[in-house]
Scaffold this motif. Structure first.
Motif, PDB file in Angstrom:
ATOM      1  N   SER A  68      16.511  11.695   3.638  1.00 15.72           N
ATOM      2  CA  SER A  68      15.552  12.104   4.681  1.00 15.72           C
ATOM      3  C   SER A  68      15.889  13.391   5.407  1.00 15.72           C
ATOM      4  O   SER A  68      15.092  13.816   6.248  1.00 15.72           O
ATOM      5  CB  SER A  68      15.329  11.026   5.749  1.00 15.72           C
ATOM      6  OG  SER A  68      15.957   9.858   5.518  1.00 15.72           O
ATOM      7  N   VAL A  69      17.018  13.986   5.118  1.00 18.74           N
ATOM      8  CA  VAL A  69      17.323  15.259   5.798  1.00 18.74           C
ATOM      9  C   VAL A  69      17.552  16.348   4.751  1.00 18.74           C
ATOM     10  O   VAL A  69      18.595  16.379   4.097  1.00 18.74           O
ATOM     11  CB  VAL A  69      18.551  15.128   6.732  1.00 18.74           C
ATOM     12  CG1 VAL A  69      18.849  16.455   7.400  1.00 18.74           C
ATOM     13  CG2 VAL A  69      18.342  14.042   7.781  1.00 18.74           C
TER      14      VAL A  69
ATOM     15  N   LEU B 204       9.905   6.283  15.214  1.00 19.20           N
ATOM     16  CA  LEU B 204      10.606   7.432  15.822  1.00 19.20           C
ATOM     17  C   LEU B 204       9.835   8.069  16.984  1.00 19.20           C
ATOM     18  O   LEU B 204      10.372   8.917  17.695  1.00 19.20           O
ATOM     19  CB  LEU B 204      10.877   8.507  14.760  1.00 19.20           C
ATOM     20  CG  LEU B 204      12.031   8.236  13.781  1.00 19.20           C
ATOM     21  CD1 LEU B 204      12.026   9.261  12.661  1.00 19.20           C
ATOM     22  CD2 LEU B 204      13.379   8.231  14.497  1.00 19.20           C
TER      23      LEU B 204
ATOM     24  N   PHE C 245      23.286   4.342   6.253  1.00 20.79           N
ATOM     25  CA  PHE C 245      23.033   5.646   6.883  1.00 20.79           C
ATOM     26  C   PHE C 245      23.214   6.841   5.943  1.00 20.79           C
ATOM     27  O   PHE C 245      22.435   7.797   6.000  1.00 20.79           O
ATOM     28  CB  PHE C 245      23.916   5.796   8.129  1.00 20.79           C
ATOM     29  CG  PHE C 245      23.436   6.865   9.060  1.00 20.79           C
ATOM     30  CD1 PHE C 245      22.124   6.881   9.517  1.00 20.79           C
ATOM     31  CD2 PHE C 245      24.281   7.869   9.493  1.00 20.79           C
ATOM     32  CE1 PHE C 245      21.667   7.863  10.376  1.00 20.79           C
ATOM     33  CE2 PHE C 245      23.837   8.857  10.348  1.00 20.79           C
ATOM     34  CZ  PHE C 245      22.533   8.864  10.793  1.00 20.79           C
TER      35      PHE C 245
ATOM     36  N   PHE D  67      12.935   2.918  16.640  1.00 21.55           N
ATOM     37  CA  PHE D  67      14.101   3.203  15.808  1.00 21.55           C
ATOM     38  C   PHE D  67      15.377   3.121  16.646  1.00 21.55           C
ATOM     39  O   PHE D  67      15.446   3.633  17.758  1.00 21.55           O
ATOM     40  CB  PHE D  67      13.981   4.608  15.209  1.00 21.55           C
ATOM     41  CG  PHE D  67      15.065   4.925  14.224  1.00 21.55           C
ATOM     42  CD1 PHE D  67      14.925   4.579  12.887  1.00 21.55           C
ATOM     43  CD2 PHE D  67      16.235   5.557  14.630  1.00 21.55           C
ATOM     44  CE1 PHE D  67      15.937   4.859  11.968  1.00 21.55           C
ATOM     45  CE2 PHE D  67      17.244   5.833  13.722  1.00 21.55           C
ATOM     46  CZ  PHE D  67      17.094   5.487  12.387  1.00 21.55           C
TER      47      PHE D  67
ATOM     48  N   LYS E 193      10.339  13.491   1.366  1.00 19.21           N
ATOM     49  CA  LYS E 193      10.692  12.063   1.448  1.00 19.21           C
ATOM     50  C   LYS E 193      10.112  11.291   0.258  1.00 19.21           C
ATOM     51  O   LYS E 193      10.785  10.450  -0.334  1.00 19.21           O
ATOM     52  CB  LYS E 193      10.160  11.459   2.746  1.00 19.21           C
ATOM     53  CG  LYS E 193      10.987  11.814   3.972  1.00 19.21           C
ATOM     54  CD  LYS E 193      10.560  10.931   5.155  1.00 19.21           C
ATOM     55  CE  LYS E 193      11.471  11.135   6.337  1.00 19.21           C
ATOM     56  NZ  LYS E 193      11.195  10.191   7.432  1.00 19.21           N
TER      57      LYS E 193
ATOM     58  N   LYS F 154       8.274   4.622   9.605  1.00 17.03           N
ATOM     59  CA  LYS F 154       9.393   5.302  10.270  1.00 17.03           C
ATOM     60  C   LYS F 154       8.862   6.312  11.291  1.00 17.03           C
ATOM     61  O   LYS F 154       9.421   6.464  12.374  1.00 17.03           O
ATOM     62  CB  LYS F 154      10.306   5.995   9.255  1.00 17.03           C
ATOM     63  CG  LYS F 154      11.583   6.512   9.924  1.00 17.03           C
ATOM     64  CD  LYS F 154      12.619   7.003   8.954  1.00 17.03           C
ATOM     65  CE  LYS F 154      13.895   7.398   9.674  1.00 17.03           C
ATOM     66  NZ  LYS F 154      14.825   8.110   8.807  1.00 17.03           N
TER      67      LYS F 154
ATOM     68  N   MET G 204      20.183   7.115   3.882  1.00 22.26           N
ATOM     69  CA  MET G 204      19.077   7.558   4.733  1.00 22.26           C
ATOM     70  C   MET G 204      19.155   9.073   4.981  1.00 22.26           C
ATOM     71  O   MET G 204      18.159   9.792   4.863  1.00 22.26           O
ATOM     72  CB  MET G 204      19.117   6.798   6.067  1.00 22.26           C
ATOM     73  CG  MET G 204      17.978   7.126   6.998  1.00 22.26           C
ATOM     74  SD  MET G 204      18.090   6.245   8.578  1.00 22.26           S
ATOM     75  CE  MET G 204      17.347   4.693   8.174  1.00 22.26           C
ATOM     76  N   LEU G 205      20.346   9.555   5.280  1.00 21.16           N
ATOM     77  CA  LEU G 205      20.509  11.000   5.540  1.00 21.16           C
ATOM     78  C   LEU G 205      20.231  11.812   4.279  1.00 21.16           C
ATOM     79  O   LEU G 205      19.492  12.805   4.308  1.00 21.16           O
ATOM     80  CB  LEU G 205      21.937  11.297   6.027  1.00 21.16           C
ATOM     81  CG  LEU G 205      22.282  10.850   7.448  1.00 21.16           C
ATOM     82  CD1 LEU G 205      23.789  10.931   7.673  1.00 21.16           C
ATOM     83  CD2 LEU G 205      21.549  11.684   8.498  1.00 21.16           C
TER      84      LEU G 205
ATOM     85  N   PHE H 281      17.511  13.287  20.140  1.00 21.16           N
ATOM     86  CA  PHE H 281      17.408  11.886  20.573  1.00 21.16           C
ATOM     87  C   PHE H 281      17.650  11.718  22.073  1.00 21.16           C
ATOM     88  O   PHE H 281      17.535  10.613  22.596  1.00 21.16           O
ATOM     89  CB  PHE H 281      18.409  11.009  19.799  1.00 21.16           C
ATOM     90  CG  PHE H 281      18.051  10.837  18.348  1.00 21.16           C
ATOM     91  CD1 PHE H 281      17.019   9.985  17.971  1.00 21.16           C
ATOM     92  CD2 PHE H 281      18.730  11.529  17.364  1.00 21.16           C
ATOM     93  CE1 PHE H 281      16.665   9.833  16.636  1.00 21.16           C
ATOM     94  CE2 PHE H 281      18.394  11.386  16.017  1.00 21.16           C
ATOM     95  CZ  PHE H 281      17.356  10.531  15.653  1.00 21.16           C
TER      96      PHE H 281
ATOM     97  N   LYS I 122      15.724  18.932  14.352  1.00 27.17           N
ATOM     98  CA  LYS I 122      14.403  18.941  13.738  1.00 27.17           C
ATOM     99  C   LYS I 122      13.516  19.655  14.756  1.00 27.17           C
ATOM    100  O   LYS I 122      13.422  19.209  15.903  1.00 27.17           O
ATOM    101  CB  LYS I 122      13.935  17.503  13.525  1.00 27.17           C
ATOM    102  CG  LYS I 122      12.614  17.390  12.817  1.00 27.17           C
ATOM    103  CD  LYS I 122      12.237  15.926  12.625  1.00 27.17           C
ATOM    104  CE  LYS I 122      10.888  15.829  11.929  1.00 27.17           C
ATOM    105  NZ  LYS I 122      10.419  14.443  11.860  1.00 27.17           N
TER     106      LYS I 122
ATOM    107  N   LEU J 156      12.789  10.192  18.649  1.00 27.10           N
ATOM    108  CA  LEU J 156      13.195  11.530  18.200  1.00 27.10           C
ATOM    109  C   LEU J 156      12.099  12.485  18.687  1.00 27.10           C
ATOM    110  O   LEU J 156      10.967  12.429  18.189  1.00 27.10           O
ATOM    111  CB  LEU J 156      13.303  11.559  16.668  1.00 27.10           C
ATOM    112  CG  LEU J 156      13.921  12.774  15.990  1.00 27.10           C
ATOM    113  CD1 LEU J 156      14.135  12.506  14.493  1.00 27.10           C
ATOM    114  CD2 LEU J 156      13.185  14.064  16.183  1.00 27.10           C
TER     115      LEU J 156
ATOM    116  N   TYR K 136       7.610  18.113   4.551  1.00 31.26           N
ATOM    117  CA  TYR K 136       8.675  17.143   4.814  1.00 31.26           C
ATOM    118  C   TYR K 136       8.340  15.784   4.202  1.00 31.26           C
ATOM    119  O   TYR K 136       9.182  15.142   3.570  1.00 31.26           O
ATOM    120  CB  TYR K 136       8.904  17.038   6.323  1.00 31.26           C
ATOM    121  CG  TYR K 136      10.013  16.070   6.687  1.00 31.26           C
ATOM    122  CD1 TYR K 136      11.196  16.015   5.952  1.00 31.26           C
ATOM    123  CD2 TYR K 136       9.882  15.208   7.780  1.00 31.26           C
ATOM    124  CE1 TYR K 136      12.213  15.115   6.277  1.00 31.26           C
ATOM    125  CE2 TYR K 136      10.885  14.320   8.114  1.00 31.26           C
ATOM    126  CZ  TYR K 136      12.051  14.278   7.360  1.00 31.26           C
ATOM    127  OH  TYR K 136      13.049  13.395   7.683  1.00 31.26           O
TER     128      TYR K 136
HETATM  129  O1  PPY Z   1      12.266  12.724  11.260  1.00 26.24           O
HETATM  130  C1  PPY Z   1      12.250  11.860  10.388  1.00 26.24           C
HETATM  131  O2  PPY Z   1      11.185  11.395   9.945  1.00 26.24           O
HETATM  132  C2  PPY Z   1      13.500  11.372   9.849  1.00 26.24           C
HETATM  133  O3  PPY Z   1      13.476  10.492   9.023  1.00 26.24           O
HETATM  134  C3  PPY Z   1      14.784  11.988  10.337  1.00 26.24           C
HETATM  135  C4  PPY Z   1      15.837  10.975  10.556  1.00 26.24           C
HETATM  136  C5  PPY Z   1      16.882  10.864   9.663  1.00 26.24           C
HETATM  137  C6  PPY Z   1      17.853   9.889   9.866  1.00 26.24           C
HETATM  138  C7  PPY Z   1      17.773   9.052  10.970  1.00 26.24           C
HETATM  139  C8  PPY Z   1      16.716   9.181  11.872  1.00 26.24           C
HETATM  140  C9  PPY Z   1      15.745  10.163  11.671  1.00 26.24           C
END
Ligand code: PPY
Ligand code: GEK
Length: 248
Positions: free
Chosen positions: A34-35, A201, A27, A17, A184, A197, A30-31, A136, A164, A205, A180
Motif C-alpha cells: 500500500s505504500v 482511514l 504490517f 483504522f 493497490k 480501508k 500492508m506497507l 496521523f 501522504k 489519516l 494510487y
Molecule cells: O492511504 C491509504 O489508503 C493507505 O493504505 C496508507 C496506509 C498504509 C499503511 C497503514 C495505514 C495507511
C-alpha cells in the motif's frame, strides 16, 4: 510474512483504522502493497541518516512502528556507534520491534519508547525521522510538533519527513487517487478492500497539501527543504536546520 487480509472482512468497515495487534502482525505486507516506493524511501532515509548523524547526538524515529528503519540502520551500521530513540504509541508494534532487536547485536543503541509523539521529549538530535506519521496526528498539533523537532535539532541536523499529501487542485487530486488505487489493485487488493480501508482511514489519516507542509517547515525555522522522492501522494522531504554563520 503474513498476508494483509484486514479489510476482507465485513466488520473491518465498521471501526476506524487502528494500529492494533492484527494490523501489526501483517504490517510489512500492508506497507509493501500500500505504500509506493516504501522500500526505496527507507533506503534513502538510512543513507541520509548515516550522512547527517553526528557522534554524541541522538537520532529519533517518531512513529517507528515495528522498526523497519531502526533495524535496517542497525544492520547497516556494523560496529559504528549511534544512539537512537524510537517512539510509537502502539504497544503491539513495539512488541514486535523488541523481538526483532533481541536477536541482533548492538541493539542497546536503540531505545524504544511507548508514548505519544506530542509529549515525547527531544534534545541534542542530529536526525529526526517521521516516516508516514505526522499524517496521523491531530491537525492542531502538527505545527507544535514540527516546531519542537526544529528546536531539538543541532545546527546542521535534519528532519526526514514522509507524508501522504493531497494535491491542492481537485482534478489533480483525483488523478493522484486514481493512480494510487490502481497501485493497490495491481498489488492484489480488491475494490471492496480498497473502499473499506478508505472509510476506516477517514479522519484518522488526514493528508495536507505539499504547500501546507512546506509552509509549516518554513515557519518552524527550516530554510533548506528538498523533496527527494515523490510518487503522486507519497512525498519525502529533507529539511535541514542551517548552521548559523558568525557575523552574518
Ligand atoms: O492511504 C491509504 O489508503 C493507505 O493504505 C496508507 C496506509 C498504509 C499503511 C497503514 C495505514 C495507511
Ligand atoms: N500520536 C502518536 N504517537 C506515537 N505514535 C503514533 C501516533 N500516532 C500514530 N502513531 C504511529 O505511527 C505509525 C504510523 S506507520 C509508520 C511507518 C514507519 N515509520 C515505517 O517507516 O515503517 C505509517 C502508516 O501506517 O501509514 C504507527 O505505528 C502508529 O502507531
Amino acid at each position: 510474512m503474513e498476508v494483509d487480509t484486514i479489510f476482507t472482512s465485513e466488520e473491518s468497515a465498521s471501526s476506524p483504522f487502528a494500529f492494533n495487534a492484527s494490523v501489526a502482525a501483517v504490517f510489512d505486507d500492508m506497507l509493501n502493497r500500500s505504500v509506493p516506493l516504501y522500500r526505496e524511501a527507507l533506503t534513502l532515509q538510512m543513507k541520509l541518516a548515516n550522512r547527517f548523524y553526528l557522534p554524541g547526538t541522538r537520532m529519533y524515529d517518531l512513529g517507528c512502528s515495528h522498526g523497519n528503519f531502526g533495524v535496517g540502520f542497525l544492520e547497516a551500521a556494523g560496529d559504528r556507534d549511534f544512539s537512537m530513540v524510537a517512539v510509537d504509541n502502539s504497544k503491539p508494534m513495539l512488541e514486535i520491534y523488541e523481538k526483532r532487536l533481541s536477536v541482533r547485536r548492538g541493539s542497546g543503541r536503540i531505545q524504544l519508547c511507548c508514548e505519544d509523539i506530542s509529549t515525547t521529549p527531544m534534545e541534542e538530535a542530529s536526525v529526526v525521522v517521521m516516516n508516514l506519521t505526522l499524517q496521523f496526528l491531530p491537525l492542531a498539533m502538527r505545527d507544535e510538533i514540527i516546531g519542537r523537532v526544529y528546536q531539538a535539532l543541532v545546527p546542521g541536523g535534519i528532519l526526514l519527513l514522509t507524508e501522504k499529501v493531497v494535491h491542492k487542485n481537485a482534478f489533480l487530486a483525483d488523478i493522484q487517487q486514481e493512480s494510487y488505487y490502481g497501485f493497490k489493485a495491481a498489488n492484489g487488493y480488491s475494490s471492496l478492500e480498497i473502499s473499506r480501508k478508505r472509510e476506516a482511514l477517514e479522519n484518522v489519516l488526514v493528508p495536507e497539501t505539499l504547500e501546507a507542509h512546506q509552509e509549516r517547515l518554513g515557519k518552524s525555522g527550516f530554510s533548506m527543504v528538498e523533496i527527494y522522492l515523490k510518487w503522486f501522494h507519497f512525498t519525502s522531504f529533507l529539511a535541514v536546520k542551517e548552521k548559523k554563520q558568525c557575523g552574518v
